[in-house]
Design an enzyme around this catalytic site. Structure first.
Site, PDB file in Angstrom:
ATOM      1  CB  ALA A 272      41.993  38.573  31.634  1.00 11.31           C
ATOM      2  CD  GLU A 308      42.269  35.345  33.360  1.00 10.71           C
ATOM      3  OE1 GLU A 308      41.693  35.019  34.416  1.00 10.71           O
ATOM      4  OE2 GLU A 308      43.402  35.874  33.349  1.00 10.71           O
TER       5      GLU A 308
HETATM    6  N1  TRP Z   1      42.975  36.535  38.854  1.00  4.55           N
HETATM    7  C1  TRP Z   1      43.456  37.369  37.791  1.00  4.55           C
HETATM    8  C2  TRP Z   1      44.320  36.469  36.945  1.00  4.55           C
HETATM    9  O1  TRP Z   1      43.846  35.796  36.120  1.00  4.55           O
HETATM   10  C3  TRP Z   1      44.248  38.527  38.285  1.00  4.55           C
HETATM   11  C4  TRP Z   1      43.561  39.846  38.393  1.00  4.55           C
HETATM   12  C5  TRP Z   1      42.708  40.389  37.533  1.00  4.55           C
HETATM   13  C6  TRP Z   1      43.751  40.818  39.394  1.00  4.55           C
HETATM   14  N2  TRP Z   1      42.343  41.645  37.964  1.00  4.55           N
HETATM   15  C7  TRP Z   1      42.964  41.915  39.073  1.00  4.55           C
HETATM   16  C8  TRP Z   1      44.509  40.863  40.527  1.00  4.55           C
HETATM   17  C9  TRP Z   1      42.930  43.052  39.879  1.00  4.55           C
HETATM   18  C10 TRP Z   1      44.483  41.994  41.327  1.00  4.55           C
HETATM   19  C11 TRP Z   1      43.693  43.080  41.006  1.00  4.55           C
HETATM   20  O2  TRP Z   1      45.466  36.284  37.159  1.00  4.55           O
HETATM   21 ZN    ZN Z   2      45.152  33.929  37.169  1.00  4.22          ZN
END
Ligand code: TRP
Ligand code: ZN
Length: 868
Positions: A272, A308
């Site tokens: 997510a 999230e």
């Molecule tokens: N930041 C997201 C998390 O909650 C990670 C993530 C979501 C991500 N989509 C992505 C990382 C696509 C790399 C590519 O951890």
């Molecule tokens: Zn994260």
């Protein structure tokens, strides 16, 4: 810096942490005007840019797969010679003043976007994924997390196809247009990096609810899904409200916008995404009902929703300066979601589950060619660094700091962190400094956890002197060499321990020992007989403890340790020792295990879920990790034999548990969940025992279950062996859930995980099943991700498993490189196998590296796996 000329494709550039420089241009304000269409979307961007400091550098805007139509500076269209495009696809514009307004118009094609980065189409929706570097596939922009902007977004689309238009922040205006189109405008009052930008358009239904924050503001909550999925969104909504209340209570963090939306999409590269005010989720972490979701799925929904949501503070309000700092937000946020889930359910079971994941994924990563520090020093493709090390080991680092500080000082540290850095893009170092200043502690040696890769090993020995009643403990630590890091310095390792008196079966207090030197000696008095050491209680440090222990000591701890994790650990270690004894050619000494399992399942004082965890045999992969050279067939054979012996020795107990834990009306209470865990565990022991009616019992469990946990449990038990019932339930399961993608994923996954002699051929055939596609990441993972994790099947002697996975990686790389790169890991374990297997794995890696048009994502992983 001139690249060496070559007839081959240029080697991808390596980005170094030490090369970080502040941005040359800032973009305080952005307006986007997006005319959405699946085939051809037009994006008009208006960037208010400001020179950052004194320099003469041109403005450089990252871009990828954009068709540039027009560029204007301060209202005037630029002629072709007034801008250039560099070899990485960035738009370079020389600017004379210190502040300008840049307008670009680009065209993109969401329907053709199979990488699922940027704006893409998924099941009739249009949605975005920008982290880490997807925003450059939507418009030209300085695509780096330390450029923070306020966004004003106007979306326009066909009203029938896309009646719902969502973006970050608050909805401010909307209206209809001629030709059946409509528009909406959203503004986000918080400056954010572009990786947090999001937009969704589609025909979505909303589970609408609300939350009143601690200061009395009301927030409108929405979970947006396809109409038919609405009844499956209640658990996610509850998790969201629980998370909001928990973050207020535990960290003093309040939500900051009037709206919080979650959208579920079926094609998604990850779990997510925490986009400001508009989280976008892989539908598997939103949808849950008893008929289609297991208890594990319910827990995963709760955990990911929390994760999230928590990013709103740990990630969004305070973000990362550069991608080397990824663990700043991910490690901390994983620690926060783990603590939340522990509070919502059983802390002991949650810890066992988290450690199991850490050992399976992160310890393996740390021991292989892709090992890297929690704060990496270099990368080719940042997507490859969304790893168990950055996430899960990163969370362990925060957990250790919380332990060293204690709850109150840890809270003072996090308060200071949030206060000091609100609205900034910062580093892991800034986090540690806030812990030091707020928590009044000195963490200089502790910082090595961020820079040194590899899992520390602690060898422990104990000498007992009956004359003085002294127990002398000697701890020696070492950190193994990892790629690029031959020499390591000793680390600060917090170990919780207790010394049990075997007579009284108790100890005089749990203590924290922090190892800082290569060797540490600790002496404790008052033991007339040698005490029994309970060490790394609660798994206080992410290390491997090496200690010679008798079956009796482990048995003792499995019965008497008051640390629930310690009990589980002693039981697992006992099983590991017995199995390794057999694997190395000795007899199978099953008696102490049977005795310990019998005692555990009969203990009325224990939480049933913990009993189920403790009584389960370690996985084949975990056993492989304990060996220098993995022998997958010997491991499988020994584990199977032990399972059979435990199964038949305790057959009547397993029968009793299976009968007693029969369905009692679906509930998510911890008792009901524990009963379901025990029910399938007992079924698998009964099946292993060879009991004649075992497959009949499994069939019954399958047919009478009122929930997916028991149904899939029975399916998994039957999928392991050849029986008529196997074919019956697989067909029945597929029929019953035809059209439900998330459940059909389970159907693929269960077969790919199965300990069946023909799994390789079964997976090969499933790869040609009409329901199979590489284009959907969940489906691809459910078959080939699971297969790569099936040690016995994947490493079959003839190498067919290796070839199948390599073929899959090459085919998927052309569609979705980010997801393809994640499948490389199992092939990178070649050093841990015999020469014949190792050579076959290497030759598959070489074939991948040489594949025409290989992406930098896959090239980095396969290339490093060959060297390492
Ligand atoms: N930041 C997201 C998390 O909650 C990670 C993530 C979501 C991500 N989509 C992505 C990382 C696509 C790399 C590519 O951890
Ligand atoms: Zn994260």
């Amino acid at each position: 810096m001139a690249d060496i000329q070559s007839t081959h494709a240029p080697a991808p550039k390596v980005i170094l942490r030490s090369d970080y420089r502040p941005p040359e241009w800032l973009v305080p304000q952005v307006a986007l005007d997006v005319a959405l269409d699946a085939q051809k979307t037009q994006v008009r961007a208006t960037l208010h840019v400001e020179r950052n400091g004194a320099h003469e550098q041109p403005l450089r805007l990252d871009g990828d797969a954009l068709t540039l139509v027009e560029v204007r500076v301060d209202g005037a269209t630029l002629a072709a010679g007034d801008w250039t495009m560099d070899d990485e696809g960035a738009l370079v514009i020389p600017l004379v003043g210190d502040a300008h307004v840049i307008e670009t118009l680009v065209e993109i094609s969401p329907a053709a976007n199979t990488k699922l980065m940027g704006l893409y189409a998924s099941g009739g929706l249009l949605c975005t994924q920008c982290e880490a570097e997807g925003f450059r596939r939507i418009t030209f922009f300085p695509d780096r997390p330390d450029v923070l902007s306020r966004y004003d977004v106007r979306m326009e689309a066909d009203k029938t196809l896309y009646p719902v238009l969502l973006a970050n922040g608050d909805p401010v205006e909307k209206g209809d247009l001629p030709n059946g189109r409509h528009w909406a405008r959203w503004t986000d009052p918080f400056a954010k990096p572009c990786y947090l930008f999001a937009m969704v358009a589609g025909d979505l239904a909303c589970n609408a609810d609300g939350f009143t924050t601690m200061s009395g503001r009301s927030v409108a909550l929405g979970i947006w899904v396809r109409e038919e999925d609405l009844p499956r969104t209640d658990h996610a909504m509850k998790a969201l409200k629980d998370s909001m209340a928990w973050d207020e209570r535990v960290y003093g963090r309040e939500y900051d916008l009037d709206v919080f939306n979650i959208v579920a999409v079926s094609d998604f590269n990850f779990g997510a995404m925490e986009n400001k005010g508009l989280n976008i989720f892989n539908s598997r972490y939103v949808l849950a009902d008893p008929e289609t979701a297991t208890d594990m799925d319910y827990d995963a929904v709760e955990g990911v929703v929390a994760h999230e949501y928590f990013h709103n503070w740990s990630g969004n309000r305070i973000t990362c300066r550069d991608w080397f700092q990824l663990s700043l937000k991910e490690g901390f946020t994983v620690y926060r979601d783990q603590s939340f889930s522990a509070d919502m359910g059983s802390p002991a079971v949650k810890r066992v589950e988290d450690v199991r994941v850490l050992r399976a994924a992160q310890f393996q990563e740390d021991a292989g060619p892709l090992a890297h520090p929690v704060r990496p020093e270099s990368y080719m493709e940042i997507s490859n660094f969304y790893t168990a090390t950055v996430y899960n080991k990163g969370a362990e680092l925060i957990r250790m700091m919380a332990l060293l500080l204690g709850p109150e000082r840890f809270r003072r540290g996090t308060d200071l962190y949030f206060e000091r850095h609100d609205g900034q893009a910062v580093t892991c170092e800034d986090f540690v400094r806030a812990m030091e200043d707020g928590g009044e502690i000195e963490l200089s040696q502790f910082r090595l956890w961020y820079s040194q890769a590899g899992t520390p090993r602690i060898s422990v020995s104990m000498d007992h002197d009956p004359a003085t009643g002294t127990a002398k403990l000697t701890f020696r630590q070492s950190v193994p060499a990892t790629p690029g890091q031959a020499e390591k310095a000793p680390m600060a390792i917090p170990l919780r321990l207790a010394l049990f008196d075997p007579e009284t079966q108790s100890h005089s207090g749990d203590e924290l020992v922090v190892l800082t030197a290569p060797e540490t000696v600790v002496e404790r008095k008052g033991f007339s007989t040698p005490p029994i050491l309970s060490i790394n209680r609660g798994f206080s440090a992410p290390v491997i403890v090496e200690m010679d222990r008798t079956h009796q000591d482990l048995s003792f701890l499995s019965a008497h340790d008051d640390d629930p994790f310690g009990r589980y650990e002693a039981m697992q270690q006992l099983m590991v020792n017995v199995l390794l004894g057999r694997i190395s050619g000795g007899p199978l000494e099953s008696a102490p295990v049977i005795e310990a399992v019998a005692r555990t399942i009969a203990d009325p004082a224990l939480d049933g879920a913990l009993v189920a965890e403790a009584a389960r045999l370690p996985s084949e992969a975990y056993l492989g990790d304990q060996m220098l050279i993995v022998d997958p067939d010997a491991i499988h054979g020994a584990r199977d034999d032990l399972q059979a012996e435990i199964g038949s020795a305790l057959e009547s107990e397993w029968r009793a548990i299976h009968a007693r834990s029969a369905r009692n009306g679906f509930s998510l209470s911890s008792d009901a969940k524990a009963a379901r865990r025990l029910r399938t565990l007992s079924l698998s022991y009964l099946a292993a025992s060879g009991a004649k009616d075992a497959s009949e019992l499994a069939l019954q469990q399958f047919e009478t279950a009122d929930n997916m946990t028991e149904r899939q449990g029975a399916l998994a038990v039957l999928a392991n062996g050849a029986s008529e019932a196997r074919e019956t339930v697989l067909a029945a399961f597929h029929d019953r859930y035809a059209g439900n993608a998330l459940v059909i994923d389970k159907w693929f996954q269960t077969q790919a995980f199965a300990l069946h002699p023909d799994t390789v051929e079964i997976v090969e055939a499933l790869g040609r099943h009409p329901d199979f596609t590489l284009s959907n990441p969940n489906r691809a993972r459910s078959l080939f991700g699971a297969f790569g994790g099936n040690q016995w099947a994947f490493n079959r002697k003839d190498g067919k498993g290796y070839r199948m996975l390599a073929d899959t990686i090459i085919a998927l790389d052309a569609i979705n490189p980010q997801t393809a790169a994640r499948f490389v890991t199992p092939l990178g374990r070649w050093r841990r196998f015999d020469e014949v297997r190792g050579a076959m794995m290497r030759s598959e890696l070489e074939r991948i590296v040489a594949a025409p048009g290989v992406s930098k994502d896959v090239l980095e992983q396969a290339g490093k796996s060959l060297q390492g």
